[in-house]
Design a protein around this motif. Structure first.
Motif, PDB file in Angstrom:
ATOM      1  N   THR A 198       8.421  21.029  -3.116  1.00 58.39           N
ATOM      2  CA  THR A 198       8.439  19.563  -2.921  1.00 58.39           C
ATOM      3  C   THR A 198       7.358  18.890  -2.411  1.00 58.39           C
ATOM      4  N   ARG A 199       7.142  17.620  -2.896  1.00 58.33           N
ATOM      5  CA  ARG A 199       6.062  16.805  -2.181  1.00 58.33           C
ATOM      6  C   ARG A 199       6.537  15.450  -2.233  1.00 58.33           C
ATOM      7  N   MET A 200       6.249  14.741  -1.018  1.00 63.37           N
ATOM      8  CA  MET A 200       6.444  13.374  -0.772  1.00 63.37           C
ATOM      9  C   MET A 200       5.384  12.469  -0.707  1.00 63.37           C
ATOM     10  N   VAL A 201       5.523  11.235  -1.349  1.00 67.33           N
ATOM     11  CA  VAL A 201       4.397  10.384  -1.414  1.00 67.33           C
ATOM     12  C   VAL A 201       4.936   8.975  -1.141  1.00 67.33           C
ATOM     13  N   ALA A 202       4.224   7.974  -0.627  1.00 67.88           N
ATOM     14  CA  ALA A 202       4.836   6.609  -0.445  1.00 67.88           C
ATOM     15  C   ALA A 202       3.882   5.807  -1.457  1.00 67.88           C
ATOM     16  N   THR A 203       4.571   4.910  -1.907  1.00 64.65           N
ATOM     17  CA  THR A 203       4.044   4.182  -2.974  1.00 64.65           C
ATOM     18  C   THR A 203       2.747   3.248  -2.550  1.00 64.65           C
ATOM     19  N   VAL A 204       2.974   2.653  -1.252  1.00 63.70           N
ATOM     20  CA  VAL A 204       1.954   2.108  -0.423  1.00 63.70           C
ATOM     21  C   VAL A 204       1.640   2.766   0.777  1.00 63.70           C
ATOM     22  N   ARG A 205       0.327   3.037   0.924  1.00 64.01           N
ATOM     23  CA  ARG A 205       0.383   4.156   1.899  1.00 64.01           C
ATOM     24  C   ARG A 205      -0.090   3.391   3.297  1.00 64.01           C
ATOM     25  N   CYS A 206      -0.062   2.369   3.688  1.00 63.29           N
ATOM     26  CA  CYS A 206      -0.182   1.834   5.142  1.00 63.29           C
ATOM     27  C   CYS A 206       1.172   1.009   5.292  1.00 63.29           C
ATOM     28  N   ALA A 207       1.590   1.221   6.654  1.00 64.02           N
ATOM     29  CA  ALA A 207       2.741   0.472   7.520  1.00 64.02           C
ATOM     30  C   ALA A 207       2.619  -0.812   6.928  1.00 64.02           C
ATOM     31  N   PRO A 208       3.371  -1.623   6.508  1.00 62.55           N
ATOM     32  CA  PRO A 208       3.465  -3.008   6.308  1.00 62.55           C
ATOM     33  C   PRO A 208       4.188  -3.853   7.331  1.00 62.55           C
ATOM     34  N   PRO A 209       3.890  -5.040   7.418  1.00 65.95           N
ATOM     35  CA  PRO A 209       4.854  -5.910   8.361  1.00 65.95           C
ATOM     36  C   PRO A 209       6.146  -5.991   7.733  1.00 65.95           C
ATOM     37  N   GLN A 210       7.261  -5.904   8.446  1.00 64.51           N
ATOM     38  CA  GLN A 210       8.261  -6.052   7.911  1.00 64.51           C
ATOM     39  C   GLN A 210       8.841  -5.215   6.846  1.00 64.51           C
ATOM     40  N   ASN A 211       8.099  -4.299   6.654  1.00 65.09           N
ATOM     41  CA  ASN A 211       8.125  -3.141   5.606  1.00 65.09           C
ATOM     42  C   ASN A 211       8.189  -3.643   4.431  1.00 65.09           C
ATOM     43  N   TYR A 266      12.459   0.150  -4.857  1.00 64.51           N
ATOM     44  CA  TYR A 266      10.805   0.031  -4.881  1.00 64.51           C
ATOM     45  C   TYR A 266      10.292   1.209  -5.398  1.00 64.51           C
ATOM     46  N   GLY A 267      10.805   2.676  -5.050  1.00 61.51           N
ATOM     47  CA  GLY A 267      10.540   3.984  -5.298  1.00 61.51           C
ATOM     48  C   GLY A 267      10.511   3.925  -7.126  1.00 61.51           C
ATOM     49  N   TRP A 268      11.833   3.518  -7.457  1.00 55.49           N
ATOM     50  CA  TRP A 268      12.088   3.703  -8.667  1.00 55.49           C
ATOM     51  C   TRP A 268      11.140   2.852  -9.652  1.00 55.49           C
ATOM     52  N   ASP A 269      10.795   1.897  -9.152  1.00 57.33           N
ATOM     53  CA  ASP A 269       9.741   1.045 -10.197  1.00 57.33           C
ATOM     54  C   ASP A 269       8.623   1.445 -10.143  1.00 57.33           C
ATOM     55  N   ALA A 270       8.203   2.011  -8.905  1.00 60.47           N
ATOM     56  CA  ALA A 270       6.704   2.741  -8.649  1.00 60.47           C
ATOM     57  C   ALA A 270       6.543   3.828  -9.779  1.00 60.47           C
ATOM     58  N   THR A 271       7.872   4.497  -9.518  1.00 60.34           N
ATOM     59  CA  THR A 271       7.763   5.741 -10.554  1.00 60.34           C
ATOM     60  C   THR A 271       7.286   5.478 -12.080  1.00 60.34           C
ATOM     61  N   LEU A 272       8.026   4.342 -12.380  1.00 62.89           N
ATOM     62  CA  LEU A 272       7.951   3.956 -13.868  1.00 62.89           C
ATOM     63  C   LEU A 272       6.518   3.510 -14.229  1.00 62.89           C
ATOM     64  N   ARG A 273       6.234   2.615 -13.276  1.00 58.47           N
ATOM     65  CA  ARG A 273       4.717   2.203 -13.308  1.00 58.47           C
ATOM     66  C   ARG A 273       3.760   3.143 -13.237  1.00 58.47           C
ATOM     67  N   SER A 274       4.025   4.077 -12.499  1.00 62.60           N
ATOM     68  CA  SER A 274       2.937   5.134 -12.237  1.00 62.60           C
ATOM     69  C   SER A 274       2.930   6.233 -13.555  1.00 62.60           C
ATOM     70  N   TYR A 275       4.106   6.502 -13.997  1.00 59.40           N
ATOM     71  CA  TYR A 275       4.011   7.294 -14.957  1.00 59.40           C
ATOM     72  C   TYR A 275       3.530   6.617 -16.467  1.00 59.40           C
ATOM     73  N   ALA A 276       3.742   5.406 -16.742  1.00 59.10           N
ATOM     74  CA  ALA A 276       3.342   4.516 -17.481  1.00 59.10           C
ATOM     75  C   ALA A 276       1.851   4.417 -17.618  1.00 59.10           C
ATOM     76  N   ALA A 277       1.342   4.486 -16.426  1.00 63.32           N
ATOM     77  CA  ALA A 277      -0.201   4.372 -16.168  1.00 63.32           C
ATOM     78  C   ALA A 277      -0.923   5.720 -16.649  1.00 63.32           C
ATOM     79  N   ILE A 278      -0.164   6.623 -16.554  1.00 66.51           N
ATOM     80  CA  ILE A 278      -0.959   7.996 -16.811  1.00 66.51           C
ATOM     81  C   ILE A 278      -0.596   8.262 -18.395  1.00 66.51           C
ATOM     82  N   GLY A 279       0.050   7.309 -19.027  1.00 69.32           N
ATOM     83  CA  GLY A 279      -0.015   7.693 -20.443  1.00 69.32           C
ATOM     84  C   GLY A 279       1.598   8.090 -20.858  1.00 69.32           C
ATOM     85  N   TRP A 280       2.515   8.245 -19.902  1.00 68.39           N
ATOM     86  CA  TRP A 280       3.812   8.617 -20.365  1.00 68.39           C
ATOM     87  C   TRP A 280       4.844   7.498 -20.959  1.00 68.39           C
TER      88      TRP A 280
END
Length: 276
Positions: free
Chosen positions: A153-166, A200-214
């Motif tokens: 298993t591996r974990m990733v964050a969509t945005v890699r820095c802590a943001p104000p108010q998350n 947020y993670g759901w939408d990021a996954t869909l965007r990221s897979y689309a970006a690499i051609g899936w």
């Protein structure tokens, strides 16, 4: 507790290459200072180098200021600790069958400890569940050198820095996107299941897979706890699972319970067929 090797003047983050456990970067790691540089530096590098470049990124001025201000002012409970105060790279297996996608590091969690989902209440819930379903070596994750290991298993964050108010802005999300897209491109041959934490993670996954051609489902599959979708590329298929984020708001109110979290992560473990 870790201290930087030089104490000549205070720092609001850990300089690369000064001894933080598992710091992937060195003083020579190239630093992205703009969105264009993120795109360039995310291309065509191995995973270890990608992690290193992620961990020193300075492309979003608001997020750089916030993460370092938090690291400087600290929370009272951690006033004697040095905060990481840098972006958080992905962590876990370099050949994962399961990928967990979250939103962003917590200001006094990963921004303090230097490891995703480590040192905060969300991580307490997540790692305990991962341990119960056989995906983590121990049930806690408190610091970068605590001996924790993920199983397949591996974990990733969509945005890699802590943001104000998350809450990162859309521009910050898009500036950071090449990092997760590049990481996914390096991992995609191994991944069989993605667990998306929150919408947020759901939408990021869909965007990221689309970006690499899936191919992703159109219209877009809706997020929900236990929701499932299929991501397709030729004869390859990945299962996308939705899971409520283990935030304090969700866990305190009972919107997410331990059995609910275990059910999704257990489903991921079974679908990934880690014993094969």
């Amino acid at each position: 507790m870790y201290r930087p090797s030089s104490h000549n003047e205070p720092v609001s983050h850990v300089p690369p290459g000064t001894g933080w456990p598992s710091d992937p970067a060195t003083p020579q790691t190239p630093v992205a200072a703009t969105a264009a540089q993120v795109r360039r530096l995310a291309r065509a590098v191995p995973l270890d180098e990608l992690d290193a470049r992620v961990s020193v990124c300075r492309a979003c001025p608001r997020l750089v200021w916030w993460r370092e201000d938090v690291a400087d002012t600290k929370r009272a409970a951690y006033r004697d600790e040095t905060y990481w105060g840098r972006p958080i790279p992905g962590w876990g297996s370099p050949t994962p069958r399961i990928l967990i996608v979250g939103l962003a590091p917590a200001a006094h969690g990963a921004n303090r400890t230097g490891r995703v989902f480590t040192g905060d209440r969300s991580g307490d819930w997540l790692f305990a569940s991962l341990h119960r379903v056989g995906l983590a070596r121990i049930p806690t994750s408190t610091r970068a050198d605590d001996g924790q290991e993920l199983v397949g298993t591996r974990m990733v964050a969509t945005v890699r820095c802590a943001p104000p108010q998350n809450k990162p802005t859309v521009t910050e999300r898009d500036t950071c996107a090449p990092w997760i897209e590049a990481e996914l491109g390096l991992l995609v041959e191994h991944v069989r299941v993605v667990v998306a934490l929150g919408g947020y993670g759901w939408d990021a996954t869909l965007r990221s897979y689309a970006a690499i051609g899936w191919d992703v489902v159109r219209p877009k599959s809706r997020f929900g706890h236990g929701a499932e979708a299929r991501l397709v590329n030729g004869d390859r298929e990945v299962l996308l699972l939705g899971c409520y984020h283990p935030s304090q708001q969700n866990t305190f109110t009972g919107r997410l319970t331990e059995p609910m979290l275990d059910a999704v992560l257990g489903r991921a473990a079974a679908a990934a067929r880690l014993s094969e």
